[in-house]
Design an enzyme around this catalytic site. Structure first.
Site, PDB file in Angstrom:
ATOM      1  N   GLY A  12       0.784  -1.220   0.000  1.00  0.00           N
ATOM      2  CA  GLY A  12       0.000   0.000   0.000  1.00  0.00           C
ATOM      3  C   GLY A  12       0.815   1.268   0.000  1.00  0.00           C
ATOM      4  CG  MET A  95      -2.852  -7.078  -6.517  1.00  0.00           C
ATOM      5  SD  MET A  95      -2.409  -5.964  -7.883  1.00  0.00           S
ATOM      6  CE  MET A  95      -1.996  -7.135  -9.158  1.00  0.00           C
ATOM      7  CB  ILE A  97     -11.087  -7.195 -12.430  1.00  0.00           C
ATOM      8  CG1 ILE A  97      -9.698  -7.284 -13.069  1.00  0.00           C
ATOM      9  CG2 ILE A  97     -12.043  -6.416 -13.333  1.00  0.00           C
ATOM     10  CD1 ILE A  97      -9.669  -8.027 -14.379  1.00  0.00           C
ATOM     11  CG  HIS A 114      -2.330   1.687 -15.475  1.00  0.00           C
ATOM     12  ND1 HIS A 114      -2.424   0.347 -15.148  1.00  0.00           N
ATOM     13  CD2 HIS A 114      -1.732   1.740 -16.696  1.00  0.00           C
ATOM     14  CE1 HIS A 114      -1.920  -0.373 -16.137  1.00  0.00           C
ATOM     15  NE2 HIS A 114      -1.487   0.444 -17.075  1.00  0.00           N
ATOM     16  CG  ASP A 150      -5.837  -0.331 -16.122  1.00  0.00           C
ATOM     17  OD1 ASP A 150      -6.157   0.005 -14.971  1.00  0.00           O
ATOM     18  OD2 ASP A 150      -5.067  -1.276 -16.369  1.00  0.00           O
ATOM     19  CD  GLN A 178       7.291  12.027 -11.084  1.00  0.00           C
ATOM     20  OE1 GLN A 178       6.481  12.948 -11.138  1.00  0.00           O
ATOM     21  NE2 GLN A 178       8.520  12.184 -10.603  1.00  0.00           N
TER      22      GLN A 178
END
Length: 205
Positions: A12, A95, A97, A114, A150, A178
């Protein structure tokens, strides 16, 4: 006030960045309400509870899939006050969907990050995909979650150069730096009501 729920499966690190920003007062309209994991050994659970004093909950799949599982996550979110009216759900290395039902329940209130410049390189191992494709620039994307993978409207992106000799690991590490900046910024903008979705575009007010 936005009640924030964060979903994780591992350490995390993006959760840590968001909670650190909240603790530092950089997103005053956000109340971290709960961190939920599908894995009982997720290191991020301890970080959330011990470092930040945020409530945590484990929702093990126990074989459940799709909405059968996600319904339990929604119940845990709503118990913590993360509702479709005043909540925000952030996926931070979760992890799984999530199901269309989950997406519709929290319509335009689920964010994900992402490690690529979407729509390029969706799915797993995005950094490896970028290197193998030979791109010169990569980065990360914060986007609203829709029913695809995504594929939701892009909120913010950060770019970094792909260096000669980069490996999946070295590129991933630079992108992650970033991510830790841009994800809290997106949460802050959402909490301030400054994100307006117009079709596929997100306008920052």
């Amino acid at each position: 006030m936005i009640n924030l729920g964060i979903l994780i499966s591992g350490r995390g690190s993006n959760m840590d960045a968001i909670l650190a920003a909240a603790k530092a007062g950089r997103m005053p309209g956000v109340r971290p309400a709960v961190v939920i994991s599908n894995k009982p050994d997720a290191a991020g659970l301890r970080t959330a509870s011990e470092k930040y004093g945020v409530k945590t909950k484990i929702v093990p799949p126990e074989g459940a899939k799709g909405w059968d599982y996600d319904r339990k996550v929604v119940e845990a979110l709503e118990e913590a006050g993360v509702t479709p009216q005043n909540g925000l759900v952030c996926l931070a290395g979760f992890m799984r969907i999530i199901s269309p039902e989950f997406v519709r329940h929290y319509k335009a209130r689920i964010l994900n990050i992402h490690p690529a410049l979407l729509p390029s390189f969706p799915g797993l191992h995005a950094q490896k995909q970028a290197i193998e494709y030979g791109v010169k620039v990569s980065g990360c994307t914060v986007h609203f979650v829709d029913e695809g993978v995504d594929s939701g409207p892009v909120i913010l992106q950060k770019t970094i150069p792909v260096m000669e000799g980069d490996s999946e690991e070295t590129l991933s590490a630079r992108i992650l730096e970033q991510e830790h900046q841009v994800y809290p910024e997106a949460v802050r903008l959402f909490s301030e009501g400054r994100l307006k979705v117009e079709g596929r575009k997100v306008r920052v007010l």
